[in-house]
Design a protein around this motif. Structure first.
Motif, PDB file in Angstrom:
ATOM      1  N   ARG A  11      -1.710   0.027  -4.884  1.00  0.00           N
ATOM      2  CA  ARG A  11      -0.279  -0.276  -4.890  1.00  0.00           C
ATOM      3  C   ARG A  11       0.390   0.236  -6.170  1.00  0.00           C
ATOM      4  O   ARG A  11       1.532   0.675  -6.142  1.00  0.00           O
ATOM      5  CB  ARG A  11      -0.029  -1.774  -4.727  1.00  0.00           C
ATOM      6  CG  ARG A  11       1.463  -2.102  -4.623  1.00  0.00           C
ATOM      7  CD  ARG A  11       1.757  -3.594  -4.676  1.00  0.00           C
ATOM      8  NE  ARG A  11       1.267  -4.285  -3.503  1.00  0.00           N
ATOM      9  CZ  ARG A  11       1.552  -5.566  -3.239  1.00  0.00           C
ATOM     10  NH1 ARG A  11       2.293  -6.280  -4.083  1.00  0.00           N
ATOM     11  NH2 ARG A  11       1.076  -6.138  -2.157  1.00  0.00           N
ATOM     12  N   ASP A  18      -4.140  -6.421  -5.986  1.00  0.00           N
ATOM     13  CA  ASP A  18      -5.162  -6.262  -7.021  1.00  0.00           C
ATOM     14  C   ASP A  18      -6.104  -5.086  -6.754  1.00  0.00           C
ATOM     15  O   ASP A  18      -7.050  -4.863  -7.511  1.00  0.00           O
ATOM     16  CB  ASP A  18      -5.997  -7.547  -7.131  1.00  0.00           C
ATOM     17  CG  ASP A  18      -5.146  -8.758  -7.491  1.00  0.00           C
ATOM     18  OD1 ASP A  18      -4.250  -8.608  -8.331  1.00  0.00           O
ATOM     19  OD2 ASP A  18      -5.389  -9.838  -6.901  1.00  0.00           O
ATOM     20  N   GLY A  19      -5.809  -4.328  -5.701  1.00  0.00           N
ATOM     21  CA  GLY A  19      -6.745  -3.273  -5.326  1.00  0.00           C
ATOM     22  C   GLY A  19      -6.596  -1.973  -6.077  1.00  0.00           C
ATOM     23  O   GLY A  19      -7.471  -1.110  -6.025  1.00  0.00           O
ATOM     24  N   ASN A  51      -2.962  -5.127  -0.807  1.00  0.00           N
ATOM     25  CA  ASN A  51      -3.687  -5.946  -1.778  1.00  0.00           C
ATOM     26  C   ASN A  51      -3.148  -5.657  -3.175  1.00  0.00           C
ATOM     27  O   ASN A  51      -3.343  -4.552  -3.700  1.00  0.00           O
ATOM     28  CB  ASN A  51      -5.180  -5.625  -1.712  1.00  0.00           C
ATOM     29  CG  ASN A  51      -5.997  -6.410  -2.733  1.00  0.00           C
ATOM     30  OD1 ASN A  51      -5.464  -7.247  -3.465  1.00  0.00           O
ATOM     31  ND2 ASN A  51      -7.287  -6.133  -2.784  1.00  0.00           N
ATOM     32  N   GLU A  90      -4.653  -1.048   2.581  1.00  0.00           N
ATOM     33  CA  GLU A  90      -5.292  -1.312   1.298  1.00  0.00           C
ATOM     34  C   GLU A  90      -4.259  -1.533   0.193  1.00  0.00           C
ATOM     35  O   GLU A  90      -4.513  -2.285  -0.757  1.00  0.00           O
ATOM     36  CB  GLU A  90      -6.238  -0.178   0.934  1.00  0.00           C
ATOM     37  CG  GLU A  90      -7.445  -0.076   1.863  1.00  0.00           C
ATOM     38  CD  GLU A  90      -8.497   0.904   1.385  1.00  0.00           C
ATOM     39  OE1 GLU A  90      -8.625   1.062   0.144  1.00  0.00           O
ATOM     40  OE2 GLU A  90      -9.181   1.505   2.236  1.00  0.00           O
TER      41      GLU A  90
END
Length: 471
Positions: free
Chosen positions: A21, A17-18, A15, A12
């Motif tokens: 990160r 834009d998730g 990504n 996950e």
């Protein structure tokens, strides 16, 4: 180690834009904690099953009980003989044994590696002068980030608040103090002479977190404690119910003013006027050489079969390297004063097995004096072994830890990090954990003195995902 939660998190985090990160930049970290540690955060927390780390904490408690039993088992109950056997100088033994009861409180933090199959104990730090007790502030800050909260709920994540365990211990200590409010005791964190400013950011963060648990924490140094007519100690005019000890024996020995202050504190503790959490007696069992005794044949012979299995499962083989080490009670059939022979045998083994060993001072902090055999030349290794003639050392079997996979927030690359787990254990069992981590290319010794070291909090999870457990 079950890496399924970690794998899902890393996936996950790929990504951009998730939200996962960039977790550490999205989290609103408490101000004081952020000042001390905000620039030193690993990009993600680490995960472990609650069953595994709970079982490891149970093993740590069992190891502690075995260590505390060694003076009686092998040294006729003589703490001075036991102290000499682990290489402690007489002046430190005198400080540690003043007021000793033979029953120190279980309040400790293990430093451990996970080798991919199980946790391995590197050292056991016994006593209240422990870093990382305020780490749950980071857990809470992460959970306030919507993306992480959603991940935590989907994977059944939880965490244990170490400060809550500490506060419970302080309130318990206050319960035995005359006139103390057992819910809101006056607590003073006390350092050694001239040392409070060396770690002021750490102490201010502890103070901040403890305030959130309903306790005002005073800060001071041991020579500042004054004794009132009723035997109760005061700091800067404030009567103190409980002293949270952050001074070490080495800061007291050789300092007449500090030594006298410790005697006043021990006297107030014994009289139930000001409690000491925790007395220096626990320091007798925090030396890495104490763990090394568990592998000495004459000491191992006193252990039950279950205790031997425990040592073999949890503790990498550790050899005591000290020419002064005594082997045990000369009056016992199962042990004798074989220190010189054991030292010679251990030293010969260390000389012949450089690449599979780590050399460590018996007493030391922040990896000071640690030498990893495979990272030095044969000549450097032999020079390091020569120092064992004048300072207590142990040689410990090298543990190769499994790597924690971490997505770099800027590049998106996944990198492996070596994690050193700080696992707390208290009378209530598992008391929370944190990790310090380092990329292998940045060195081998994980300490904040190494600029590549980063820290993070720990979340536990069920052995199976919540929806899987219902199948």
């Amino acid at each position: 180690m079950d890496s399924s939660v970690t794998s899902r998190y890393v996936t996950e985090s790929a990504n951009p834009d998730g939200g996962l990160r960039t977790l550490t930049t999205r989290a609103e970290i408490p101000a004081v904690y952020g000042t001390s540690y905000g620039h030193l955060l690993l990009p993600r927390p680490v995960f472990v099953s609650e069953q595994e780390i709970g079982a490891f904490a149970d093993d740590l408690a069992a190891i502690f009980r075995v260590l505390v039993s060694l003076p009686g088992r092998c040294f006729g109950g003589d703490l001075h003989r036991y102290g000499a056997a682990i290489g402690l100088p007489p002046e430190l033994i005198e400080v540690m044994t003043e007021g000793a009861t033979g029953d120190p409180l279980l309040y400790a933090r293990a430093d451990a590696f996970h080798d991919g199959a199980r946790f391995r104990l590197l050292e056991l730090n016994v006593g209240s002068e422990l870093g990382g007790v305020d780490i749950a502030q980071l857990n809470r800050a992460f959970l306030d980030v919507p993306a992480f909260r959603a991940f935590a709920e989907a994977n059944g994540l939880d965490h244990t608040d170490t400060m809550a365990h500490l506060v419970a211990g302080l309130r318990g200590a206050a319960g035995g103090v005359a006139d103390a409010d057992p819910v809101h005791p006056v607590v003073a964190l006390i350092e050694g002479p001239g040392a409070l400013g060396d770690h002021d950011g750490v102490f201010l963060s502890i103070q901040e977190d403890m305030r959130g648990h309903g306790i005002e924490l005073l800060l001071g140094e041991i020579q500042e404690l004054a004794e009132g007519a009723d035997g109760k100690l005061a700091l800067h005019g404030r009567p103190v119910d409980v002293v949270l000890r952050y001074f070490a024996a080495g800061q007291i020995a050789g300092d007449p003013v500090a030594r006298a202050a410790l005697t006043r504190l021990n006297r107030a503790h014994a009289a139930g006027r000001t409690a000491l959490f925790t007395p220096l007696e626990g320091a007798l069992f925090t030396s890495k050489a104490a763990l090394g005794l568990l592998h000495r044949p004459e000491v191992r012979a006193t252990l039950t079969e279950a205790e031997q299995d425990l040592v073999d499962r949890v503790l990498p083989h550790t050899w005591v390297l000290s020419g002064e080490s005594g082997g045990g009670d000369s009056d016992s059939d199962s042990s004798g004063d074989t220190g010189d022979a054991s030292y010679a045998e251990a030293l010969a083994h260390a000389r012949a097995h450089r690449t599979s060993l780590v050399l460590k001072p018996g007493i030391g902090y922040s990896a000071d004096g640690v030498v990893i055999g495979r990272d030095v030349t044969e000549e450097q290794w032999q020079e390091a072994l020569e120092r064992t003639a004048v300072r207590d050392y142990v040689a410990q079997e090298l543990v190769v830890p499994a790597l924690e996979q971490v997505v770099d927030p800027q590049s998106g690359r996944t990198e492996g990090w070596v994690a050193n787990w700080g696992v707390f254990v208290t009378p209530q069992g598992y008391g929370g954990a944190f990790c310090r981590a380092l990329r292998p290319q940045d060195g081998a010794v994980i300490t904040y003195a190494n600029p590549g070291t980063r820290g993070t909090c720990v979340f536990t999870h069920p052995a199976a995902r919540p929806e899987e457990s219902r199948i």
